[in-house]
Scaffold this motif. Structure first.
Motif, PDB file in Angstrom:
ATOM      1  N   GLN A  78       0.834  -1.188   0.000  1.00  0.00           N
ATOM      2  CA  GLN A  78       0.000   0.000   0.000  1.00  0.00           C
ATOM      3  C   GLN A  78       0.872   1.243   0.000  1.00  0.00           C
ATOM      4  O   GLN A  78       1.958   1.247   0.583  1.00  0.00           O
ATOM      5  N   LYS A  79       0.372   2.277  -0.634  1.00  0.00           N
ATOM      6  CA  LYS A  79       1.099   3.540  -0.697  1.00  0.00           C
ATOM      7  C   LYS A  79       0.752   4.349   0.547  1.00  0.00           C
ATOM      8  O   LYS A  79      -0.407   4.632   0.823  1.00  0.00           O
ATOM      9  N   GLU A  84       5.892   2.979  -0.648  1.00  0.00           N
ATOM     10  CA  GLU A  84       5.063   1.796  -0.812  1.00  0.00           C
ATOM     11  C   GLU A  84       5.526   0.800   0.234  1.00  0.00           C
ATOM     12  O   GLU A  84       6.696   0.417   0.262  1.00  0.00           O
ATOM     13  N   VAL A 110      -9.459  -5.922  -0.985  1.00  0.00           N
ATOM     14  CA  VAL A 110      -8.273  -6.685  -1.380  1.00  0.00           C
ATOM     15  C   VAL A 110      -8.661  -8.024  -2.008  1.00  0.00           C
ATOM     16  O   VAL A 110      -8.161  -8.394  -3.063  1.00  0.00           O
ATOM     17  N   GLU A 165      -4.295  -5.702  -5.655  1.00  0.00           N
ATOM     18  CA  GLU A 165      -3.030  -5.092  -5.269  1.00  0.00           C
ATOM     19  C   GLU A 165      -1.951  -6.164  -5.235  1.00  0.00           C
ATOM     20  O   GLU A 165      -2.244  -7.350  -5.310  1.00  0.00           O
TER      21      GLU A 165
END
Length: 194
Positions: A78-79, A84, A110, A165
């Motif tokens: 995740q950013k 990241e 997710v 992701e």
């Protein structure tokens, strides 16, 4: 119990003290002792499947078919700000939502809608607090709290999953290679070695 009853029936037969109901012509009697011996033979022929899978050999961290002797945790990239990071799935709380429903929404984003996970309880199992970098802090917003919930995946068939992701399935002892140290300390406080 069955074995004791059959021993009593045998004793009564030897002493000729048995009821007519005990012996019916043409009826095959299978004794518990015979069943135990049959089961013992089957057990001796049983060969357990190997615990080391192809995913283990190839070190495929996106597969649930690895580390079969361990519980696996889902990590997503995740950013956060400009970085990241690998984290447990998380989402920002929305007004009117319970913490549990936020956790369920985070997993849904997710895993997608086809894969279900069961959240355990309504209260978080852990919390991680951190301060924002000075550049983005405000008087009202100095930092954030991340609440951790435990959940069990109810289906291991991820063929229909819409994982949006970058993700990994890792064991507890592998977390150190992905999580930042302060975050890892908080996660380790509520994870059990099962």
């Amino acid at each position: 119990m069955r074995k004791l009853q059959e021993e009593e029936q045998l004793r009564r037969r030897k002493e000729n003290i048995y009821d007519d109901d005990d012996e019916r012509p043409g009826k095959t009697v299978i004794m518990a002792q015979d069943l135990e011996e049959k089961w013992e033979q089957k057990f001796l022929q049983f060969e357990a499947a190997p615990r080391v899978t192809d995913a283990d050999k190839a070190n495929t961290l996106t597969s649930l078919d690895r580390r079969l002797d361990s519980s696996l945790l889902l990590l997503v990239k995740q950013k956060v700000g400009k970085q990241e990071l690998w984290l447990l799935p998380q989402a920002e709380w929305q007004p009117g939502e319970t913490l549990r429903s936020t956790a369920e929404r985070a997993m849904g984003t997710v895993l997608g809608e086809h894969i279900q996970a069961k959240v355990l309880g309504n209260a978080p199992h852990g919390i991680y607090k951190y301060k924002f970098p000075r550049a983005i802090r405000t008087e009202d917003n100095v930092g954030a709290k991340v609440f951790f919930f435990k959940a069990f995946l109810q289906s291991s068939d991820l063929s229909q999953a819409e994982l949006k992701e970058d993700y990994l399935w890792v064991a507890k002892d592998e977390l150190g290679g992905y999580l930042k140290s302060e975050y890892l300390k908080k996660v380790n406080q509520f994870l059990l070695d099962l």
